[in-house]
Design a protein around this motif. Sequence first.
Motif, PDB file in Angstrom:
ATOM      1  N   THR A   1      -2.326  -4.342  15.197  1.00  0.00           N
ATOM      2  CA  THR A   1      -1.665  -3.045  14.993  1.00  0.00           C
ATOM      3  C   THR A   1      -0.150  -3.196  14.980  1.00  0.00           C
ATOM      4  O   THR A   1       0.542  -2.653  14.099  1.00  0.00           O
ATOM      5  CB  THR A   1      -2.092  -2.046  16.086  1.00  0.00           C
ATOM      6  OG1 THR A   1      -3.501  -1.848  16.014  1.00  0.00           O
ATOM      7  CG2 THR A   1      -1.395  -0.707  15.922  1.00  0.00           C
TER       8      THR A   1
ATOM      9  N   TRP B   1       0.947  -4.944  11.782  1.00  0.00           N
ATOM     10  CA  TRP B   1       0.921  -4.072  10.614  1.00  0.00           C
ATOM     11  C   TRP B   1       2.051  -3.043  10.658  1.00  0.00           C
ATOM     12  O   TRP B   1       2.698  -2.774   9.644  1.00  0.00           O
ATOM     13  CB  TRP B   1      -0.442  -3.410  10.494  1.00  0.00           C
ATOM     14  CG  TRP B   1      -0.580  -2.452   9.350  1.00  0.00           C
ATOM     15  CD1 TRP B   1      -0.946  -1.136   9.401  1.00  0.00           C
ATOM     16  CD2 TRP B   1      -0.367  -2.726   7.949  1.00  0.00           C
ATOM     17  NE1 TRP B   1      -0.975  -0.588   8.146  1.00  0.00           N
ATOM     18  CE2 TRP B   1      -0.628  -1.532   7.231  1.00  0.00           C
ATOM     19  CE3 TRP B   1       0.012  -3.867   7.236  1.00  0.00           C
ATOM     20  CZ2 TRP B   1      -0.506  -1.439   5.841  1.00  0.00           C
ATOM     21  CZ3 TRP B   1       0.127  -3.772   5.843  1.00  0.00           C
ATOM     22  CH2 TRP B   1      -0.129  -2.587   5.172  1.00  0.00           C
TER      23      TRP B   1
ATOM     24  N   LYS C   1       4.844  -2.786   7.761  1.00  0.00           N
ATOM     25  CA  LYS C   1       5.104  -1.526   7.024  1.00  0.00           C
ATOM     26  C   LYS C   1       6.571  -1.133   7.106  1.00  0.00           C
ATOM     27  O   LYS C   1       7.148  -0.622   6.144  1.00  0.00           O
ATOM     28  CB  LYS C   1       4.250  -0.393   7.586  1.00  0.00           C
ATOM     29  CG  LYS C   1       2.785  -0.452   7.246  1.00  0.00           C
ATOM     30  CD  LYS C   1       2.063   0.836   7.635  1.00  0.00           C
ATOM     31  CE  LYS C   1       2.053   1.058   9.130  1.00  0.00           C
ATOM     32  NZ  LYS C   1       1.285   2.270   9.501  1.00  0.00           N
TER      33      LYS C   1
ATOM     34  N   TYR D   1     -12.777  -2.109   7.347  1.00  0.00           N
ATOM     35  CA  TYR D   1     -11.412  -2.141   6.793  1.00  0.00           C
ATOM     36  C   TYR D   1     -11.439  -2.350   5.280  1.00  0.00           C
ATOM     37  O   TYR D   1     -10.652  -1.762   4.548  1.00  0.00           O
ATOM     38  CB  TYR D   1     -10.603  -3.264   7.446  1.00  0.00           C
ATOM     39  CG  TYR D   1     -10.239  -2.993   8.882  1.00  0.00           C
ATOM     40  CD1 TYR D   1      -9.146  -2.194   9.207  1.00  0.00           C
ATOM     41  CD2 TYR D   1     -10.991  -3.525   9.935  1.00  0.00           C
ATOM     42  CE1 TYR D   1      -8.807  -1.947  10.533  1.00  0.00           C
ATOM     43  CE2 TYR D   1     -10.648  -3.287  11.262  1.00  0.00           C
ATOM     44  CZ  TYR D   1      -9.560  -2.485  11.553  1.00  0.00           C
ATOM     45  OH  TYR D   1      -9.231  -2.233  12.864  1.00  0.00           O
TER      46      TYR D   1
ATOM     47  N   LYS E   1      -5.498  -4.287   5.648  1.00  0.00           N
ATOM     48  CA  LYS E   1      -4.808  -3.096   6.144  1.00  0.00           C
ATOM     49  C   LYS E   1      -4.146  -2.317   5.002  1.00  0.00           C
ATOM     50  O   LYS E   1      -4.071  -1.087   5.042  1.00  0.00           O
ATOM     51  CB  LYS E   1      -3.772  -3.478   7.192  1.00  0.00           C
ATOM     52  CG  LYS E   1      -4.356  -3.972   8.514  1.00  0.00           C
ATOM     53  CD  LYS E   1      -5.033  -2.855   9.296  1.00  0.00           C
ATOM     54  CE  LYS E   1      -4.065  -1.965  10.025  1.00  0.00           C
ATOM     55  NZ  LYS E   1      -4.760  -0.924  10.825  1.00  0.00           N
TER      56      LYS E   1
ATOM     57  N   ASP F   1      -6.960  -0.306   3.674  1.00  0.00           N
ATOM     58  CA  ASP F   1      -7.407   0.701   4.643  1.00  0.00           C
ATOM     59  C   ASP F   1      -6.382   1.817   4.829  1.00  0.00           C
ATOM     60  O   ASP F   1      -6.744   2.977   5.048  1.00  0.00           O
ATOM     61  CB  ASP F   1      -7.680   0.008   5.985  1.00  0.00           C
ATOM     62  CG  ASP F   1      -8.430   0.888   6.969  1.00  0.00           C
ATOM     63  OD1 ASP F   1      -9.450   1.483   6.561  1.00  0.00           O
ATOM     64  OD2 ASP F   1      -8.012   0.975   8.137  1.00  0.00           O
ATOM     65  N   ASP F   2      -5.113   1.464   4.727  1.00  0.00           N
ATOM     66  CA  ASP F   2      -4.014   2.404   5.017  1.00  0.00           C
ATOM     67  C   ASP F   2      -3.344   2.966   3.770  1.00  0.00           C
ATOM     68  O   ASP F   2      -2.452   3.818   3.871  1.00  0.00           O
ATOM     69  CB  ASP F   2      -2.960   1.666   5.854  1.00  0.00           C
ATOM     70  CG  ASP F   2      -2.469   2.480   7.035  1.00  0.00           C
ATOM     71  OD1 ASP F   2      -3.065   3.525   7.320  1.00  0.00           O
ATOM     72  OD2 ASP F   2      -1.479   2.067   7.670  1.00  0.00           O
TER      73      ASP F   2
ATOM     74  N   LYS G   1       3.758   3.733  -0.595  1.00  0.00           N
ATOM     75  CA  LYS G   1       2.522   4.477  -0.358  1.00  0.00           C
ATOM     76  C   LYS G   1       1.740   4.511  -1.659  1.00  0.00           C
ATOM     77  O   LYS G   1       2.196   5.075  -2.662  1.00  0.00           O
ATOM     78  CB  LYS G   1       2.857   5.901   0.118  1.00  0.00           C
ATOM     79  CG  LYS G   1       1.642   6.724   0.548  1.00  0.00           C
ATOM     80  CD  LYS G   1       1.098   6.285   1.889  1.00  0.00           C
ATOM     81  CE  LYS G   1      -0.100   7.131   2.315  1.00  0.00           C
ATOM     82  NZ  LYS G   1      -0.819   6.545   3.465  1.00  0.00           N
TER      83      LYS G   1
END
Length: 411
Positions: A22, A25, A29, A254, A355, A358-359, A386
Motif C-alpha cells: 500500500t 503504491w 502514484k 487485483y 495496482k 485495480d485502481d 487517471k
Amino acid sequence: MANRRVVVTGLGAVTPVGNDATTLWNNIKAGNSGIDFITKVDRDAFPVHVAAEVKGFDPTLYMDKKDVRKMDLFTQYAVAAAKMATEDAKLAIDESIAERVGVWIGCGIGGMQVYEEQLRKFIEKGSKRVSPFFVPMLIPDMAAGQVSIQLGAKGINSCTVTACASGTNSIGDAYKAVQRGDVDYIITGGTESPITNMAFAGFSAMRALSQNDDPSTASRPFDKNRDGFVMGEGAGILILETLDTALERGAHIYAEIVGYGSTGDAYHISAPAEGGEGAARAMKQALADAQLAPEEVNYINAHGTSTDMNDRYETAAIKTVFQDHATKLAVSSTKSMTGHLLGAAGGVEAIISAKAIDDSIIPATTNYETPDPECDLDYVPNEARKQVVQVAMSNSFGFGGHNASLVFKKY
C-alpha cells in the motif's frame, strides 16, 4: 487438464518507496522517489554516490531473531514480503492445502552481503572461522526455500535466476504452474539485496550506473540526458491462485494474469540485441499466450532502466510489436522512483501493474525533462494519470539476453 484461469489475490513488498504494498503504491502514484545518497557503502570510495535503499526495515516483525541470523538480507526481504502477501490474500496455509501451495521466487545475485563478510573472515582468520550457514545463506534459491519453510508451503518450490528478468520470469513460470494444475496457489515474485561493496564496484566498473550526483534526477528513463541506472534493493511478492479457489474464498482479485513470453537474445552478455529484437519477441509471445491483439493493451510498465541502449531498444521493440498502436499506449518506467531492483524489479513492477489495473491509475515516468528523438512514445511524464486500464504489460530484460513479458487483465 484444460488451462485454468489464474488471478492475483495478494501483494507484499519491501522497497525503497515503502515496506508494504500500500505504501509502495501510494508513493508511486504521488511520484515520490526512494533514491538518495548511498549509506550502505562508503560513497567516497566509488564514482557513483546514489542508490535506492530500503529504509527502516525490521525483519523481526516477520520472523524470529534466530531465523534472521541465518538469512542474508535478500531472503529476509522475501520472507517479509511473502508473509504480507499471504496476509493480504487472507490465505491460511494449513495441512488441507499445503501440498497445493507452491513457491517460485527469483533472485539475480543472491547473498552478496554474506559472501563479503565470510570472505573477510576466511582471509583474516582462516577456513575454520567460515560460518556453517555460509552456503545456505548465499545461494539465490534460499529465498524460496525459507519462504516455504516459514509458511509451510509444500508444493513446487523453485527459483528462476535470469539476472534483471528473474522476478518476471519467476512470476511467469509460477503462472504456468498454476495454469497447468501443478498447484492451486503459488507465492511468487523477486528479491534482491545487492547494495554491497563488491556488487557496487562491479556495476560501477561496467559504467552501468548513473554518475549523476543529484538523487532527485539520477534515474531518468527515456530522457535524453539519462546516464545509467540507479541500483535498488527489496522484494515484490504476489499470491497467484486459480480463479475457482479465489471465488470460493471470496478473495479480492487485483487482476487476472493471462500471458507470459520469454526469449533469449543470443547476442551479448550485457547489451540488448539490436533494435530490441529479443524483447519484441517476448512481448509478441506474451500477447499470443494471452490471446489478445496489440490494440487491446492500454499500459506497459517498461523495463526502462535509464540506460542509453535499453531505453532506445525497448522503445524500438514496442514499435515493432504494437505498430500504429504504439503511439496510443501509455508507457512508463517506475524505476524513475524505485531505482532498479535487479532480480526484484519484476516482482515490484508486477505489483504496480496489478495496482494500476485495480485502481485505474497509470503511474508516471518521473524526472522526464528533455525528449530523446529516439524515444518518442507516451511515457506519462512526471504525473500519474487517471485512466481505466483493461490490459497491462510488464517487461523485464536481463544480462545474458534474457527477456520476459507478462500480461495482466482486469477481472
